[in-house]
Each structure stands twice: as structure tokens, then as C-alpha cells.
Design a protein around this motif. Structure first.
Motif, mmCIF file in Angstrom:
data_model
loop_
_atom_site.group_PDB
_atom_site.id
_atom_site.type_symbol
_atom_site.label_atom_id
_atom_site.label_comp_id
_atom_site.label_asym_id
_atom_site.label_seq_id
_atom_site.Cartn_x
_atom_site.Cartn_y
_atom_site.Cartn_z
ATOM 1 N N ARG A 49 0.840 -1.192 0.000
ATOM 2 C CA ARG A 49 0.000 0.000 0.000
ATOM 3 C C ARG A 49 0.879 1.247 0.000
ATOM 4 O O ARG A 49 1.729 1.410 0.882
ATOM 5 N N THR A 50 0.658 2.098 -0.971
ATOM 6 C CA THR A 50 1.415 3.351 -1.034
ATOM 7 C C THR A 50 0.465 4.505 -1.293
ATOM 8 O O THR A 50 -0.621 4.327 -1.859
ATOM 9 N N VAL A 51 0.885 5.684 -0.869
ATOM 10 C CA VAL A 51 0.254 6.933 -1.285
ATOM 11 C C VAL A 51 1.376 7.793 -1.842
ATOM 12 O O VAL A 51 2.337 8.101 -1.139
ATOM 13 N N LEU A 52 1.261 8.140 -3.122
ATOM 14 C CA LEU A 52 2.338 8.846 -3.817
ATOM 15 C C LEU A 52 1.842 10.204 -4.271
ATOM 16 O O LEU A 52 0.845 10.308 -4.974
ATOM 17 N N PHE A 53 2.555 11.236 -3.836
ATOM 18 C CA PHE A 53 2.278 12.581 -4.335
ATOM 19 C C PHE A 53 3.399 12.984 -5.271
ATOM 20 O O PHE A 53 4.577 12.832 -4.960
ATOM 21 N N ALA A 54 3.037 13.510 -6.444
ATOM 22 C CA ALA A 54 4.013 13.910 -7.445
ATOM 23 C C ALA A 54 3.526 15.184 -8.128
ATOM 24 O O ALA A 54 2.346 15.532 -8.046
ATOM 25 N N PRO A 55 4.412 15.894 -8.836
ATOM 26 C CA PRO A 55 3.983 17.117 -9.527
ATOM 27 C C PRO A 55 2.812 16.891 -10.476
ATOM 28 O O PRO A 55 2.008 17.800 -10.698
ATOM 29 N N GLU A 56 2.697 15.676 -11.042
ATOM 30 C CA GLU A 56 1.579 15.378 -11.925
ATOM 31 C C GLU A 56 0.230 15.517 -11.233
ATOM 32 O O GLU A 56 -0.812 15.639 -11.894
ATOM 33 N N ASP A 57 0.235 15.517 -9.904
ATOM 34 C CA ASP A 57 -1.022 15.589 -9.160
ATOM 35 C C ASP A 57 -1.704 16.949 -9.266
ATOM 36 O O ASP A 57 -2.856 17.092 -8.844
ATOM 37 N N LEU A 58 -1.033 17.942 -9.817
ATOM 38 C CA LEU A 58 -1.722 19.212 -10.082
ATOM 39 C C LEU A 58 -2.915 18.988 -11.004
ATOM 40 O O LEU A 58 -3.894 19.747 -10.976
ATOM 41 N N ALA A 59 -2.843 17.929 -11.808
ATOM 42 C CA ALA A 59 -3.966 17.612 -12.704
ATOM 43 C C ALA A 59 -5.210 17.220 -11.927
ATOM 44 O O ALA A 59 -6.322 17.303 -12.460
ATOM 45 N N LEU A 60 -5.060 16.798 -10.666
ATOM 46 C CA LEU A 60 -6.229 16.511 -9.845
ATOM 47 C C LEU A 60 -7.068 17.755 -9.626
ATOM 48 O O LEU A 60 -8.279 17.668 -9.403
ATOM 49 N N VAL A 61 -6.433 18.904 -9.687
ATOM 50 C CA VAL A 61 -7.133 20.171 -9.471
ATOM 51 C C VAL A 61 -7.411 20.874 -10.793
ATOM 52 O O VAL A 61 -8.534 21.313 -11.059
ATOM 53 N N LYS A 62 -6.399 20.939 -11.648
ATOM 54 C CA LYS A 62 -6.514 21.740 -12.862
ATOM 55 C C LYS A 62 -6.920 20.945 -14.090
ATOM 56 O O LYS A 62 -7.293 21.521 -15.108
ATOM 57 N N GLY A 63 -6.828 19.614 -14.009
ATOM 58 C CA GLY A 63 -7.086 18.792 -15.172
ATOM 59 C C GLY A 63 -8.550 18.437 -15.355
ATOM 60 O O GLY A 63 -9.433 18.905 -14.628
ATOM 61 N N ASP A 64 -8.810 17.573 -16.341
ATOM 62 C CA ASP A 64 -10.183 17.191 -16.651
ATOM 63 C C ASP A 64 -10.708 16.208 -15.610
ATOM 64 O O ASP A 64 -9.959 15.668 -14.795
ATOM 65 N N PRO A 65 -12.016 15.953 -15.609
ATOM 66 C CA PRO A 65 -12.619 15.096 -14.581
ATOM 67 C C PRO A 65 -12.067 13.679 -14.528
ATOM 68 O O PRO A 65 -12.125 13.029 -13.491
ATOM 69 N N GLY A 66 -11.529 13.186 -15.646
ATOM 70 C CA GLY A 66 -10.975 11.846 -15.647
ATOM 71 C C GLY A 66 -9.863 11.658 -14.632
ATOM 72 O O GLY A 66 -9.697 10.568 -14.070
ATOM 73 N N ASN A 67 -9.108 12.711 -14.353
ATOM 74 C CA ASN A 67 -8.038 12.626 -13.355
ATOM 75 C C ASN A 67 -8.607 12.403 -11.962
ATOM 76 O O ASN A 67 -8.063 11.630 -11.170
ATOM 77 N N ARG A 68 -9.702 13.070 -11.656
ATOM 78 C CA ARG A 68 -10.294 12.932 -10.327
ATOM 79 C C ARG A 68 -11.023 11.594 -10.179
ATOM 80 O O ARG A 68 -11.028 11.003 -9.104
ATOM 81 N N ARG A 69 -11.641 11.122 -11.277
ATOM 82 C CA ARG A 69 -12.234 9.794 -11.219
ATOM 83 C C ARG A 69 -11.168 8.734 -10.999
ATOM 84 O O ARG A 69 -11.365 7.787 -10.228
ATOM 85 N N ARG A 70 -10.041 8.886 -11.666
ATOM 86 C CA ARG A 70 -8.972 7.905 -11.502
ATOM 87 C C ARG A 70 -8.429 7.943 -10.074
ATOM 88 O O ARG A 70 -8.085 6.901 -9.505
ATOM 89 N N PHE A 71 -8.345 9.121 -9.485
ATOM 90 C CA PHE A 71 -7.911 9.227 -8.090
ATOM 91 C C PHE A 71 -8.786 8.371 -7.183
ATOM 92 O O PHE A 71 -8.287 7.604 -6.352
ATOM 93 N N LEU A 72 -10.091 8.504 -7.344
ATOM 94 C CA LEU A 72 -11.016 7.713 -6.527
ATOM 95 C C LEU A 72 -10.861 6.220 -6.811
ATOM 96 O O LEU A 72 -10.796 5.402 -5.886
ATOM 97 N N ASP A 73 -10.809 5.858 -8.080
ATOM 98 C CA ASP A 73 -10.780 4.439 -8.438
ATOM 99 C C ASP A 73 -9.467 3.774 -8.044
ATOM 100 O O ASP A 73 -9.450 2.622 -7.598
#
Length: 409
Positions: free
Chosen positions: A113-137
Motif C-alpha cells: 500500500r502506497t500513497v504517492l504525491f508527485a507534480p503530476e497531481d496538479l492535474a487533480l485540481v486543474k485537469g479534466d474530470p478523468g483525473n479525479r475519477r482515476r484518483f477515486l478508483d
């Protein structure tokens, strides 16, 4: 849980590399381009069987090779477990647990089990909804590995149904009518989609109930607390939330609109899976004409949105760069706490990975983040410059050098 040893063969830039780690904080320091992120990416892959950087496995293989191997020795409470994943270019990936016979890759889900934060995670806020759905899934799969099946079942049904709708749309334009056979087949796929969609939506809503308090608290701790961060689920089951804006792409990116309050998601979260299934049946029938005209499925979790509201405004488009970083961090920290609260397996606190985070934060937020994560059982941090790491995260240092690593003397 912590990672005791990591071995990579033909993964990304590494021909072969071995890394020995210990509980507590470990900082991986090295110039950009030497492979720091490749190391933590491999650990994250063990958790979700996907990369946070690319959507396909191909780029994970060292150029010119047809397989890569990730091997990790994990310590979970009083137990040790060896996990191996073989990533293949031309056949299905395979895995091994404690050097036993090969199993399906997804059979290892839940072991690391890991939780990884990376610069790409800005897409969770600024990107399209698919990024946030993938976060949940992705978090669902780490929390309850059975949801890898929930997710793949839905994707499979959606793909088949979309193919039928596309075919029916072509038939409509060529013959000015849709055959009874196609409509009958669509009825069958509607049943399959409704059942699979209800399972996935119920899982997402349950997860969001766990996430919400941690998201708000983490954001308040990272900032001055003057703005409230909320996460609100928008479902395509609510017809008023849909709009006929630009056509979504082939993958079916969300066209869910609106901000509003939390009522829709809260009401749906009270429904049973059977009730959600019936709601999907009703909505699929209601939207059938539009779906046949568009040749794609317009209802389902693939069209949903996780709205992030900062105060009363949507974070996407309104949050500053610094606020966006804090929001993305808050989501990952909330995921860490949700996994940490899951006590089904002793010693199963997730490994926390912070990839190139501190260079983007001011001094105050660096210290706040460091204080929030320093007590985790294992924290892995990457940085180009060691001075970027707050003293509150003092720990062991590993230097990433061309082609390998070297520990501090």
C-alpha cells in the motif's frame, strides 16, 4: 508497513539497481534526470499496477528490452512478504508472492500500500474530470482490491455498449432506422451497464464519505485555514447536471456541469446497490434517443465528476497555483489517512511517497507538511537539492547517481 528492499531490472532507466531501506524518513537526492522518480514510480506501481506518469506499461520497460522486473521485500507488522511483478511487452504481466508459482498481476493488489504525491497531481485540481475519477478508483483498488474487478467489469461493459451504440448510429444514418435486433441487444447491455455502474458508484460514494473529513482537515493544516475545501460528487444520474457542451472524446470524458451543494451525492449515498441499479435503468431508458444520436453512453460513472470547492468557488479555474498544490496534497494526505484507518491487516499503514514536492512549496508550507507526515512508519522523499527538505524530516539519505544509488557514508 515499510519497504525493506527494492530491486529493479530493466525498469525505465535502470539496467539493474538494488535499494535497501529502513522505517522512518529516507531522502533520495540527485540531479534531475538521474532516475529518482523512476525508483518511487516502481514502488507506486506495486500498489496500483499502474504508473502515475504514463497510461500504458510500454514506457516502463528500459528501451530495447521486452520485460522489466520489480521485486520488493515488504515488512507488515511481524511478517515479511516478497512481491515480484514482471511487466511484459507482448504478453500479460505476471507476479509472484514469496517466490511461489506465477499468479495474475492483480493478485498482489493490497500487499503493497502506497500513497504517492508527485507534480503530476496538479492535474487533480486543474485537469479534466478523468483525473479525479482515476484518483477515486485507484484508491478504491488499494483499499479493497476486489474493486479492481468492479472497475474492469464496468470498463468492459461500457466498451461493448459503446460499440453497439456506434454501430446503431451508423445504421441509423445509412438506413434511416435502428433494427429491432440492435435495440433488443441494447436492452441486454443496459442491464449489464446498470448493474456494473451501480457497484462502482456505490463504492465511490462510500469512499468519498471516508475521504471528506480528512480532505478538509488536511487543507486547513497546510494553509492558514481561512478557506474551506470540500469534495462534492456529481453523478450523471442527476439529469440536471448534464449539459450538451463539446462532444467528449472517445474515452468518454465527463461533460458533467454545475457546482451547487452536496445534496445530489449525499442522497445517492443513502441508496442501496439495487436502488442505484434501478436508477441507472431508468436514466438509460430516458437518455436512449440521445445516446443513439451520439453513438456513445451518456450515463454512468465514466461521466461523473468530483467537484473540489474552495470556499464557494470551484478550485478548477479559481484556485491559485499555491492553492492548487495544497489541494492536491490534501487529497493525497486524505487518502493516506483513509488507508491508515483501515485496520483489516496489522501493520498496514501505507508507505508515503513525496516525489519532488518541497521545491514547489514556500518555507512555511514545507514545515507544515513535514510536521504532518514525519510520524508515518515510512516516508520516501525525492529532491534535487537536499537543502529543500525541512529539518523536521531529517532521516537517512540515499544519493541517486548515474545508473544506480549510493548511501551516505
Amino acid at each position: 508497513m515499510y519497504l525493506e528492499h527494492l530491486s529493479l531490472t530493466d525498469f525505465r532507466s535502470y539496467t539493474q539497481v538494488d535499494l535497501t531501506l529502513a522505517p522512518g524518513v529516507t531522502v533520495l537526492v540527485g540531479s534531475n534526470g538521474l532516475g529518482k522518480t523512476n525508483l518511487v514510480e516502481s514502488i507506486g506501481y506495486l500498489s496500483t499496477l499502474s504508473s502515475h506518469r504514463v497510461s500504458q506499461d510500454g514506457p516502463l520497460l528500459r528501451f530495447g528490452t521486452d520485460r522489466a522486473l520489480i521485486r520488493a521485500q515488504l515488512v507488515r507488522g511481524e511478517q515479511k512478504v516478497m512481491v515480484e511483478v514482471e511487466i511484459n511487452a507482448s504478453r500479460a504481466n505476471r507476479a509472484r508472492i514469496n517466490r511461489a508459482n506465477p499468479v495474475r498481476a492483480r493478485d498482489i493488489l493490497g500487499l503493497c500500500r502506497t500513497v504517492l504525491f508527485a507534480p503530476e497531481d496538479l492535474a487533480l485540481v486543474k485537469g479534466d474530470p478523468g483525473n479525479r475519477r482515476r484518483f477515486l478508483d485507484d484508491l478504491l483498488v488499494v483499499l479493497l482490491p476486489k474493486h479492481a474487478g468492479t472497475r474492469s467489469d464496468y470498463d468492459r461493459v461500457l466498451k461493448q455498449r459503446n460499440a453497439l451504440l456506434k454501430s446503431a448510429r451508423s445504421q441509423h444514418f445509412s438506413r434511416s432506422g435502428v433494427s429491432e435486433a440492435n435495440l433488443s441487444t441494447l436492452d441486454v447491455w443496459d442491464e449489464h451497464l446498470a448493474a456494473a455502474a451501480a457497484q462502482l458508484l456505490a463504492a465511490r460514494l462510500d469512499l468519498l464519505t471516508r475521504l471528506r473529513p480528512h480532505v478538509g482537515e488536511a487543507y486547513a493544516q497546510l494553509t492558514d485555514g481561512s478557506k474551506l475545501l470540500r469534495a462534492v460528487y456529481r453523478s450523471s444520474l442527476e439529469p440536471g447536471e448534464m449539459h450538451d457542451g463539446p462532444s467528449p472524446d472517445i474515452a468518454g470524458e465527463s461533460v458533467v456541469g454545475g457546482v451547487g451543494g452536496e445534496e445530489d451525492g449525499d442522497v445517492l449515498s443513502l441508496c442501496t446497490v439495487a436502488e442505484l441499479t434501478e436508477k441507472y435503468r431508468t436514466e438509460l431508458l430516458r437518455s436512449r434517443t440521445r445516446e443513439l444520436e451520439r453513438g456513445m453512453s451518456l450515463t454512468g460513472p465514466h461521466r461523473d465528476e468530483l467537484d473540489l470547492l474552495l470556499g464557494t468557488a470551484p478550485a478548477r479555474g479559481y484556485a491559485s497555483h499555491g492553492e492548487s498544490w495544497s489541494i492536491a496534497l490534501a487529497l493525497r494526505l486524505a487518502a493516506f489517512h483513509v488507508l491508515d484507518e483501515d485496520k483489516h491487516v496489522a501493520g498496514n499503514q501505507p508507505i508515503l511517497i513525496l516525489d519532488d514536492v518541497f521545491a514547489e512549496l514556500d518555507t512555511q508550507r514545507r514545515r507544515k507538511l513535514a510536521l504532518m507526515v514525519a510520524s508515518a512508519e515510512q516516508v520516501l522523499v525525492t529532491a534535487a537539492v537536499g537543502a529543500d527538505i525541512p529539518e523536521e524530516l531529517a532521516g537517512s539519505t540515499i544519493h541517486v547517481i548515474p545508473g544506480g544509488v549510493a548511501a551516505d557514508e
